[in-house]
Each structure stands twice: as structure tokens, then as C-alpha cells.
Design an enzyme around this catalytic site. Structure first.
Site, short mmCIF file in Angstrom:
data_model
loop_
_atom_site.label_atom_id
_atom_site.label_comp_id
_atom_site.label_asym_id
_atom_site.label_seq_id
_atom_site.Cartn_x
_atom_site.Cartn_y
_atom_site.Cartn_z
CE LYS A 69 13.94 52.93 14.21
NZ LYS A 69 12.73 52.17 13.86
CG ASP A 105 9.47 52.69 11.51
OD1 ASP A 105 10.01 52.33 10.45
OD2 ASP A 105 10.05 52.72 12.61
N GLY A 133 5.80 47.90 21.77
CA GLY A 133 7.14 48.47 21.67
C GLY A 133 7.16 49.66 20.72
P1 NAP Z 1 10.58 46.54 20.85
O1 NAP Z 1 10.35 47.98 21.04
O2 NAP Z 1 11.74 45.88 21.52
O3 NAP Z 1 9.23 45.76 21.28
C1 NAP Z 1 9.18 44.36 21.26
C2 NAP Z 1 7.76 43.88 21.48
O4 NAP Z 1 7.74 42.45 21.34
C3 NAP Z 1 7.23 44.19 22.89
O5 NAP Z 1 5.83 44.38 22.82
C4 NAP Z 1 7.57 42.88 23.64
O6 NAP Z 1 6.74 42.65 24.77
C5 NAP Z 1 7.27 41.87 22.56
N1 NAP Z 1 7.98 40.60 22.81
C6 NAP Z 1 9.29 40.35 22.60
N2 NAP Z 1 9.58 39.08 22.96
C7 NAP Z 1 8.42 38.53 23.42
C8 NAP Z 1 8.07 37.26 23.93
N3 NAP Z 1 8.97 36.27 24.04
N4 NAP Z 1 6.78 37.03 24.28
C9 NAP Z 1 5.85 38.01 24.16
N5 NAP Z 1 6.12 39.26 23.68
C10 NAP Z 1 7.41 39.51 23.31
O7 NAP Z 1 10.76 46.19 19.30
P2 NAP Z 1 10.10 46.92 18.03
O8 NAP Z 1 11.05 47.92 17.52
O9 NAP Z 1 8.73 47.34 18.38
O10 NAP Z 1 10.08 45.73 16.95
C11 NAP Z 1 9.25 44.61 17.14
C12 NAP Z 1 9.39 43.64 15.96
O11 NAP Z 1 9.01 44.28 14.75
C13 NAP Z 1 10.82 43.14 15.70
O12 NAP Z 1 10.73 41.79 15.34
C14 NAP Z 1 11.30 43.98 14.54
O13 NAP Z 1 12.28 43.30 13.75
C15 NAP Z 1 10.01 44.15 13.75
N6 NAP Z 1 9.97 45.39 12.94
C16 NAP Z 1 9.68 45.26 11.61
C17 NAP Z 1 9.62 46.40 10.84
C18 NAP Z 1 9.31 46.30 9.37
O14 NAP Z 1 9.63 47.24 8.63
N7 NAP Z 1 8.68 45.23 8.91
C19 NAP Z 1 9.82 47.67 11.42
C20 NAP Z 1 10.10 47.76 12.78
C21 NAP Z 1 10.16 46.59 13.54
P3 NAP Z 1 7.18 43.24 26.24
O15 NAP Z 1 6.79 44.68 26.23
O16 NAP Z 1 6.39 42.41 27.19
O17 NAP Z 1 8.67 43.03 26.35
#
Ligand code: NAP
Length: 276
Positions: A69, A105, A133
Site C-alpha cells: 500500500k 478504506d 495501524g
Molecule cells: P496493522 O497495521 O498491522 O495494525 C494492527 C493493529 O492491531 C495494531 O494497532 C496492533 O497493535 C493491533 N494488534 C495486533 N495484535 C494485537 C494483540 N495481540 N494485542 C493488542 N493489539 C494487537 O493492521 P491493519 O491493516 O490496521 O488491520 C487491522 C485489522 O483490520 C486486521 O484484522 C485486518 O484484517 C482488518 N481490516 C479489515 C478491513 C475491512 O475492510 N473490514 C480493512 C482493513 C483491515 P500494536 O501497534 O501494538 O502492534
């Protein structure tokens, strides 16, 4: 009659899990478009040349997913304001050999809430965003655009929440995941953007009983569709919206740009994507 095949794709590494072909394939069929949408796996080394190849082959554009991205934004000739602010692109549109980068998004998140909870308004009060994130960044940008008066970001790595809050300015502040509990009573919109609650991940441990009865709870995790967070909110009688619609709504602007028709997100599409 000029009805040449219009091609688009979703690019990622890996890409086999992507639901985008189901979404765009459904709309292509629905509108009877002479179109084709495919998954293309490109690793980071081949990403830029792979995209240039698609431009040369006359593709209309593509969706971009993890891990490209930021690279997609960097190689674009022009960038939408929202993609610039979010710092990442999920949609590329090719025109006259040039690449335009967008990020849908955030608008997908907002349009999902507008469809799922028509009386909800971002301007109605404080948003508590769990996670800091890439998805959180897009959602915070969109909530501010929609008039959210105040946003609190809660994240496991508090430094990341502070950095994001500083980027967005005065209306946005940061706290720890534990600190989120202290802000529930003033929360109008609660959003989980962390990976917690997804199949294979730990549950999100938060007690929602201090939320106002008028609060909306939404989770962008959609596997499972009803996360434990949404179940808890439902049990408390709060309005909830699941995360599948965000995925469906973020696809709308790309489809419109590539194929020239604005599609709608309906129950039939939800069923197809859930079954796929
Ligand atoms: P990302 O940039 O990797 O960010 C992940 C986030 O989750 C960070 O805030 C991280 O905290 C937190 N996290 C992960 N594991 C954790 C744990 N064990 N305990 C506490 N916090 C935790 O990922 P992203 O792109 O933002 O996506 C996040 C989620 O949204 C994913 O599940 C993805 O599949 C979903 N998503 C859905 C859509 C949709 O269209 N519905 C779109 C985009 C993403 P830290 O900063 O402390 O690591």
C-alpha cells in the site's frame, strides 16, 4: 460498437485469500460488463515493474493490498488528498499511461456505517478507536472528515497511538488499551481496528457496560462476522455494525473508476462474499 474487454486486478503478496474478485466479479456480471477481474501475486521486488506491465497491457487499474500500500503511493503520478493523508493507497486507476492513487478504506468504513446504522452520525460525539495501524489511520481520517468532534486512539503500543494522534492534531488524543476503559462513558462511536477477535487471534478484552445506551459499536474484523465485541454490544442492547460492509464499500470507487458504473452494496453481494 466499442466494447473492448476492460481488465482490473487485486495485487498483493500473498493474494490467494483476497475476496476482491468475488466482489468485482459479481458487479461485472450484474451490469453485463465486458470485464475481467483477477488476483495477481507480486512480491515486493517485482511490484513496481509488475504494475508498469499492467499499465502497458491496458488494464484499467487495480486494488492494492498488503504489503504494497505504501509502495503503490510512492510510484503514483497523482495522489488523492485522502490517500496522501492516510499515507497509503488501496486503489490505483490507470489513464493515458499514468497512475492515480486513491485510498477508499476510510470512505468504505463510513459508508458501511451509514448503510448499517442510518441514524448514526460521526458528529454525534467522541469516537474511541482501538488500534493504531494502517486501518486505524484511514478510519480516523474519515471520521474527522465526517465531523467527529473528538477521537481517542487506544493501542497496545502506546507510542504508536501518540504518533498517530500528533499527526491528526488537536481533536485526536492517545491512551493505552487499558486506558480505553476510562473513556467509555463519553464514547459515541466505538471502533475495533486491531486484529484482536479475528479467528486465530486472542479476544479483545474490554467490558462495554459503561458505554452510553446510544453508542454505536463496530468492528472491522469480519471473520467471524459477529465478533465477541459485537456480541457483547448486542447483548447490552447497543447498535452494532459488522466489518464485512467496509470491505464491500471500499471496492465501490475503484469499480466505478475502472468500469464506468457505480455499483451498490446489497444483501446478495454480502451472501456471495460470505459463501466464497
Ligand atoms: P496493522 O497495521 O498491522 O495494525 C494492527 C493493529 O492491531 C495494531 O494497532 C496492533 O497493535 C493491533 N494488534 C495486533 N495484535 C494485537 C494483540 N495481540 N494485542 C493488542 N493489539 C494487537 O493492521 P491493519 O491493516 O490496521 O488491520 C487491522 C485489522 O483490520 C486486521 O484484522 C485486518 O484484517 C482488518 N481490516 C479489515 C478491513 C475491512 O475492510 N473490514 C480493512 C482493513 C483491515 P500494536 O501497534 O501494538 O502492534
Amino acid at each position: 460498437m466499442n466494447d473492448t474487454l476492460k481488465k482490473a486486478a487485486v495485487i498483493g503478496w500473498p493474494i490467494s485469500h483476497s475476496k476482491s474478485p468475488l466482489i468485482h466479479g459479481h458487479w461485472i456480471k450484474e451490469f453485463g460488463i465486458n470485464g475481467h477481474f483477477e488476483r495477481i501475486a507480486l512480491n515486493p521486488e517485482e511490484f513496481v515493474s509488475g504494475i508498469r506491465n499492467l499499465v502497458a497491457q491496458g488494464y484499467q487499474g487495480c486494488n492494492i493490498t498488503i504489503p504494497h500500500k505504501e509502495a503503490a503511493l510512492d510510484m503514483a503520478d497523482s495522489i488523492s488528498d485522502r490517500a496522501k493523508a492516510i499515507g497509503a493507497a488501496n486503489t490505483l486507476v490507470f489513464k493515458d499511461g499514468k497512475i492515480h492513487a486513491d485510498n477508499t478504506d476510510g470512505i468504505g468504513f463510513i459508508n458501511n456505517l451509514k448503510q448499517g446504522a442510518p441514524s448514526w452520525q460521526a458528529s454525534g460525539g467522541t469516537a474511541l478507536v482501538l488500534g493504531a495501524g494502517g486501518a486505524a489511520r484511514a478510519i480516523i481520517y474519515a471520521l474527522l472528515q465526517e465531523g467527529a468532534p473528538k477521537i481517542i486512539i487506544a493501542n497496545r503500543t502506546v507510542g504508536k497511538a501518540h504518533k498517530l494522534a500528533a499527526f491528526f492534531g488537536d481533536k485526536v488524543s492517545a491512551t493505552s488499551m487499558d486506558g480505553a476503559a476510562n473513556n467509555l462513558s463519553e464514547t459515541h462511536t466505538l471502533v475495533n481496528t486491531t486484529a484482536l477477535g479475528m479467528i486465530g487471534q486472542p479476544e479483545l478484552a474490554i467490558d462495554l457496560s459503561n458505554l452510553p445506551k446510544t453508542a454505536l459499536v463496530t468492528d472491522i474484523v469480519y471473520n467471524p462476522l459477529q465478533t465477541a465485541l459485537l456480541k457483547q454490544a448486542d447483548d447490552l442492547g447497543l447498535e452494532t455494525v459488522d466489518g464485512l460492509g467496509m470491505l464491500l464499500h471500499q471496492a465501490v470507487p475503484g469499480f466505478e473508476a475502472w468500469f464506468g458504473v457505480r455499483p451498490t452494496v446489497d444483501k446478495a453481494l454480502r451472501q456471495i462474499v460470505l459463501a466464497g
